[in-house]
Design a protein around this motif. Structure first.
Motif, PDB file in Angstrom:
ATOM      1  N   PHE A 167       0.128  28.912  25.046  1.00  0.00           N
ATOM      2  CA  PHE A 167      -0.990  28.073  25.502  1.00  0.00           C
ATOM      3  C   PHE A 167      -0.480  26.868  26.291  1.00  0.00           C
ATOM      4  N   GLU A 168      -1.325  26.438  27.219  1.00  0.00           N
ATOM      5  CA  GLU A 168      -1.133  25.135  27.868  1.00  0.00           C
ATOM      6  C   GLU A 168      -2.191  24.212  27.286  1.00  0.00           C
ATOM      7  N   ILE A 169      -1.780  23.032  26.924  1.00  0.00           N
ATOM      8  CA  ILE A 169      -2.725  22.060  26.359  1.00  0.00           C
ATOM      9  C   ILE A 169      -2.905  20.920  27.356  1.00  0.00           C
ATOM     10  N   GLU A 170      -4.138  20.665  27.734  1.00  0.00           N
ATOM     11  CA  GLU A 170      -4.439  19.483  28.551  1.00  0.00           C
ATOM     12  C   GLU A 170      -5.242  18.510  27.693  1.00  0.00           C
ATOM     13  N   TRP A 171      -4.927  17.237  27.794  1.00  0.00           N
ATOM     14  CA  TRP A 171      -5.691  16.240  27.028  1.00  0.00           C
ATOM     15  C   TRP A 171      -5.665  14.901  27.758  1.00  0.00           C
ATOM     16  N   PRO A 190      -2.628  11.371  40.027  1.00  0.00           N
ATOM     17  CA  PRO A 190      -2.553  12.773  39.620  1.00  0.00           C
ATOM     18  C   PRO A 190      -1.105  13.294  39.676  1.00  0.00           C
ATOM     19  N   TYR A 191      -0.666  13.852  38.597  1.00  0.00           N
ATOM     20  CA  TYR A 191       0.705  14.358  38.471  1.00  0.00           C
ATOM     21  C   TYR A 191       1.745  13.269  38.790  1.00  0.00           C
ATOM     22  N   GLY A 192       1.317  12.001  38.712  1.00  0.00           N
ATOM     23  CA  GLY A 192       2.128  10.916  39.237  1.00  0.00           C
ATOM     24  C   GLY A 192       3.344  10.580  38.395  1.00  0.00           C
ATOM     25  N   PRO A 222       2.283  14.401  33.385  1.00  0.00           N
ATOM     26  CA  PRO A 222       0.920  13.970  33.704  1.00  0.00           C
ATOM     27  C   PRO A 222       0.178  15.098  34.404  1.00  0.00           C
ATOM     28  N   GLU A 223      -1.116  15.219  34.112  1.00  0.00           N
ATOM     29  CA  GLU A 223      -1.960  16.198  34.823  1.00  0.00           C
ATOM     30  C   GLU A 223      -2.759  15.459  35.895  1.00  0.00           C
ATOM     31  N   TYR A 224      -3.714  16.147  36.464  1.00  0.00           N
ATOM     32  CA  TYR A 224      -4.455  15.604  37.600  1.00  0.00           C
ATOM     33  C   TYR A 224      -5.360  14.417  37.220  1.00  0.00           C
ATOM     34  N   VAL A 274     -11.978  15.430  35.971  1.00  0.00           N
ATOM     35  CA  VAL A 274     -11.769  16.865  35.789  1.00  0.00           C
ATOM     36  C   VAL A 274     -11.737  17.148  34.289  1.00  0.00           C
ATOM     37  N   GLY A 275     -11.746  18.414  33.939  1.00  0.00           N
ATOM     38  CA  GLY A 275     -11.798  18.755  32.526  1.00  0.00           C
ATOM     39  C   GLY A 275     -10.429  18.977  31.904  1.00  0.00           C
ATOM     40  N   ASN A 276     -10.458  19.227  30.604  1.00  0.00           N
ATOM     41  CA  ASN A 276      -9.265  19.635  29.861  1.00  0.00           C
ATOM     42  C   ASN A 276      -9.338  21.134  29.607  1.00  0.00           C
ATOM     43  N   GLY A 277      -8.365  21.872  30.133  1.00  0.00           N
ATOM     44  CA  GLY A 277      -8.303  23.301  29.860  1.00  0.00           C
ATOM     45  C   GLY A 277      -7.382  23.599  28.694  1.00  0.00           C
ATOM     46  N   GLY A 278      -7.436  24.828  28.245  1.00  0.00           N
ATOM     47  CA  GLY A 278      -6.513  25.316  27.214  1.00  0.00           C
ATOM     48  C   GLY A 278      -6.107  26.723  27.628  1.00  0.00           C
ATOM     49  N   ARG A 331     -19.993  22.563  31.250  1.00  0.00           N
ATOM     50  CA  ARG A 331     -20.037  21.487  32.248  1.00  0.00           C
ATOM     51  C   ARG A 331     -18.662  21.385  32.928  1.00  0.00           C
ATOM     52  N   ARG A 332     -17.612  21.745  32.205  1.00  0.00           N
ATOM     53  CA  ARG A 332     -16.272  21.791  32.838  1.00  0.00           C
ATOM     54  C   ARG A 332     -16.183  22.909  33.866  1.00  0.00           C
ATOM     55  N   LEU A 333     -16.871  24.009  33.576  1.00  0.00           N
ATOM     56  CA  LEU A 333     -16.712  25.224  34.384  1.00  0.00           C
ATOM     57  C   LEU A 333     -17.483  25.156  35.708  1.00  0.00           C
ATOM     58  N   GLY A 336     -14.318  24.124  41.967  1.00  0.00           N
ATOM     59  CA  GLY A 336     -13.589  23.006  42.562  1.00  0.00           C
ATOM     60  C   GLY A 336     -12.848  22.133  41.571  1.00  0.00           C
ATOM     61  N   ARG A 337     -12.908  22.469  40.290  1.00  0.00           N
ATOM     62  CA  ARG A 337     -12.171  21.674  39.286  1.00  0.00           C
ATOM     63  C   ARG A 337     -10.953  22.438  38.767  1.00  0.00           C
ATOM     64  N   TRP A 338     -10.680  23.591  39.354  1.00  0.00           N
ATOM     65  CA  TRP A 338      -9.579  24.452  38.916  1.00  0.00           C
ATOM     66  C   TRP A 338      -9.738  24.895  37.467  1.00  0.00           C
ATOM     67  N   ALA A 339     -10.988  24.969  37.058  1.00  0.00           N
ATOM     68  CA  ALA A 339     -11.275  25.471  35.713  1.00  0.00           C
ATOM     69  C   ALA A 339     -11.597  26.961  35.769  1.00  0.00           C
ATOM     70  N   ALA A 340     -11.568  27.535  36.969  1.00  0.00           N
ATOM     71  CA  ALA A 340     -11.632  28.982  37.167  1.00  0.00           C
ATOM     72  C   ALA A 340     -12.914  29.625  36.623  1.00  0.00           C
ATOM     73  N   ASN A 349      -4.019  32.490  42.029  1.00  0.00           N
ATOM     74  CA  ASN A 349      -5.254  31.825  42.450  1.00  0.00           C
ATOM     75  C   ASN A 349      -5.793  30.962  41.308  1.00  0.00           C
ATOM     76  N   ARG A 350      -5.820  29.654  41.513  1.00  0.00           N
ATOM     77  CA  ARG A 350      -6.181  28.719  40.428  1.00  0.00           C
ATOM     78  C   ARG A 350      -7.682  28.602  40.186  1.00  0.00           C
ATOM     79  N   GLU A 351      -8.475  29.291  40.976  1.00  0.00           N
ATOM     80  CA  GLU A 351      -9.918  29.312  40.709  1.00  0.00           C
ATOM     81  C   GLU A 351     -10.357  30.657  40.132  1.00  0.00           C
ATOM     82  N   LEU A 370      -5.210  33.410  31.436  1.00  0.00           N
ATOM     83  CA  LEU A 370      -6.658  33.285  31.252  1.00  0.00           C
ATOM     84  C   LEU A 370      -6.940  31.804  31.439  1.00  0.00           C
ATOM     85  N   LYS A 371      -7.384  31.477  32.667  1.00  0.00           N
ATOM     86  CA  LYS A 371      -7.413  30.068  33.061  1.00  0.00           C
ATOM     87  C   LYS A 371      -8.718  29.390  32.661  1.00  0.00           C
ATOM     88  N   VAL A 372      -9.691  30.222  32.325  1.00  0.00           N
ATOM     89  CA  VAL A 372     -11.012  29.665  32.062  1.00  0.00           C
ATOM     90  C   VAL A 372     -11.096  29.003  30.677  1.00  0.00           C
TER      91      VAL A 372
HETATM   92  N1  GLU Z   1      -7.787  20.718  34.328  1.00  0.00           N
HETATM   93  C1  GLU Z   1      -8.084  22.044  34.812  1.00  0.00           C
HETATM   94  C2  GLU Z   1      -8.968  22.752  33.761  1.00  0.00           C
HETATM   95  O1  GLU Z   1      -9.945  22.217  33.384  1.00  0.00           O
HETATM   96  C3  GLU Z   1      -6.854  22.873  35.108  1.00  0.00           C
HETATM   97  C4  GLU Z   1      -5.889  22.280  36.113  1.00  0.00           C
HETATM   98  C5  GLU Z   1      -4.698  23.209  36.304  1.00  0.00           C
HETATM   99  O2  GLU Z   1      -3.809  23.208  35.452  1.00  0.00           O
HETATM  100  O3  GLU Z   1      -4.716  23.997  37.240  1.00  0.00           O
HETATM  101  O4  GLU Z   1      -8.704  23.823  33.333  1.00  0.00           O
END
Ligand code: GLU
Ligand code: MG
Length: 478
Positions: A167-171, A190-192, A222-224, A274-278, A331-333, A336-340, A349-351, A370-372
């Motif tokens: 898993f990838e954890i975003e928070w 972002p990613y700074g 750091p994420e976006y 943007v949202g937090n994906g898992g 609401r995350r999905l 344009g937010r790369w939440a796929a 493809n990140r979407e 599974l990016k969604v």
């Molecule tokens: N933060 C994006 C999401 O809600 C994903 C960004 C990325 O890692 O491509 O899933």
């Protein structure tokens, strides 16, 4: 450093020593009580005095019971009590009375799996283990999510398929201001690298905690989004991957709290961000041969690889309530937010909800993302269901549509199909899936659906702002 069950291999280093590394199960083959007796001296020697045993509810919350480590032998044999009502707890902790599990009676035993045992916090002497629930008769509990994942892992393994997952954890880290608004705790773009440096002590403390728990990780940065970070966990068996996600989330929460910050795993913390994906990464092998690369099919897929991508793609709407369990998940999905949020697959493809990542020159095998999915997913339910879909896809292969390149929202001649736009539509797809009904079993399937209906009722009539605010610091409530 991994610690074994035999005294001679104890690290003896309380600050740096981990309880044990994943997969290193020195007492394998022993009965749990004997394993526990074997482990106990080492735990005590490392200063670990208390054990938190957790499981993840239908709604994706991690629940815990704590016991003195001195009771490990007894607890490994008989577990600790936990009421079955806990799977009816909603996103904010409330129990929606319309669920069949919302009743005051009955009890279960939560039994730690000692192979998952690791340090949670060496300074305060807490260890952690994933638990599985059994009936009072000692038999597996039909609604236990981790046992469900274990069964599917075994099923695939008996069919000669080895699955690796990670898993990838975003928070986000922040503070809530008196007006209830979310304020990022660490500045930086972002990613700074500036955010990396601003948060360097935090990331160092987190890396130390992960290493102390023998939690193998690949990337931390750091994420976006503002105040957002990401941790990629190393691949492992599905059960271990889900365990690592649970343990890592607790460590992130603990370290954030030490810095005086709130961390949020909510799919969407604020409408402007943007949202937090898992995201879930998967690779499969049959007799050492990778299914997702090195084959004659499109993008190097093997024939079986094509079949499993096609099967997952087809079943995505039904899988969605397991991947995205909260009302706010949807609401995350947004595009344009790369939440796929599109029901397509694509190479890098990140979407695309399913992103194929070809083998790297460095030797990393091709795998599927599974990016969604987001972190409201119960990882055991999600992985078990994904494995069930993989199995069905290989049994009855279907043709794989062409991959989508570029923005699926701006495909030639229109847009690609969107995944369900809200939890109600996703739950309807889940309920209509004969495949998932059979894979989960009638009662697990129907009680998960009931939990989603409870969340749908909770969100009913809420404006976006109120909905997002209601789970802004999820899973922390109050
Ligand atoms: N933060 C994006 C999401 O809600 C994903 C960004 C990325 O890692 O491509 O899933
Ligand atoms: Mg990311």
């Amino acid at each position: 450093m991994a610690m074994s069950g035999s005294g001679s291999e104890t690290s003896g280093d309380i600050t740096g020593g981990a309880v044990r590394g994943p997969g290193a199960i020195p007492a394998q083959g022993l009965e749990p009580a004997a394993q526990a007796a074997d482990l106990l001296p080492n735990l005590l020697e490392q200063g670990l005095r208390r054990l938190a045993i957790t499981f993840v509810t239908h709604g994706g919350a991690v629940l815990a019971k704590g016991v003195p480590v001195q009771r490990l032998v007894q607890v490994a044999r008989a577990g600790v009590g936990f009421s079955p009502v806990s799977d009816a707890f909603g996103a904010t902790g409330a129990i929606d009375p319309l669920q069949s599990l919302a009743r005051p009676d009955g009890d279960l035993r939560l039994v730690p799996d000692l192979s998952s045992l690791r340090a949670l916090d060496l300074t305060s002497g807490w260890a952690w283990a994933a638990g599985e629930r059994r009936g009072l008769d000692g038999q597996p509990y039909a609604l236990d999510q981790r046992s469900f994942c274990r069964r599917w892992q075994q099923t695939l393994s008996h069919q000669g398929l080895e699955t690796l997952a990670g898993f990838e954890i975003e928070w986000m880290v922040g503070r809530t201001s008196p007006d209830g608004a979310w304020r990022p705790a660490v500045p930086g773009g972002p990613y700074g690298a500036d955010r990396l440096v601003e948060g360097l002590d935090y990331l160092a403390a987190l890396a130390e905690a992960l290493d102390g728990a023998s939690l193998d990780w690949l990337q931390l940065h750091p994420e976006y989004g503002a105040g957002q970070f990401e941790l990629s966990l190393a691949p492992a068996t599905p059960l271990e991957a889900a365990d690592r996600l649970v343990a890592a989330r607790l460590l992130i929460q603990r370290v954030s709290e030490r810095f005086g910050w709130r961390c949020s795993f909510s799919p969407l913390v604020s409408p402007e961000l943007v949202g937090n994906g898992g995201h879930l990464h998967l690779s499969l092998q049959r007799q050492g041969r990778h299914l997702l690369g090195g084959g004659p099919g499109v993008a190097g897929l093997t024939r079986e690889g094509e079949a499993l991508v096609a099967g997952l793609l087809q079943e995505l709407p039904a899988l969605l309530p397991l991947a995205c369990a909260l009302g706010v998940s949807y609401r995350r999905l947004a595009p344009g937010r790369w939440a796929a949020p599109f029901q397509v697959w694509g190479v890098e493809n990140r979407e695309a909800a399913l992103r194929l990542i070809p083998a790297s020159a460095a030797g990393e095998p091709a795998h599927l993302e599974l990016k969604v999915s987001d972190l409201s997913a119960n990882p055991y339910l999600l992985l078990g269901a994904v494995m069930a879909v993989v199995e069905a896809s290989l049994q009855t292969p279907r043709p794989l549509p062409a991959p989508v390149s570029g923005d699926p929202g701006r495909k030639d001649g229109g847009t690609a199909p969107r995944l369900p736009l809200d939890l109600a539509a996703a739950t309807a797809a889940f309920e209509a899936s004969a495949l998932l009904r059979q894979a989960l079993g009638e009662r697990l399937h129907s009680t998960v659906a009931e939990a989603r209906h409870a969340e749908i009722r909770r969100c009913e009539g809420m404006e976006d702002q109120a909905l997002i605010a209601s789970t802004c610091c999820w899973p922390v409530v109050g």
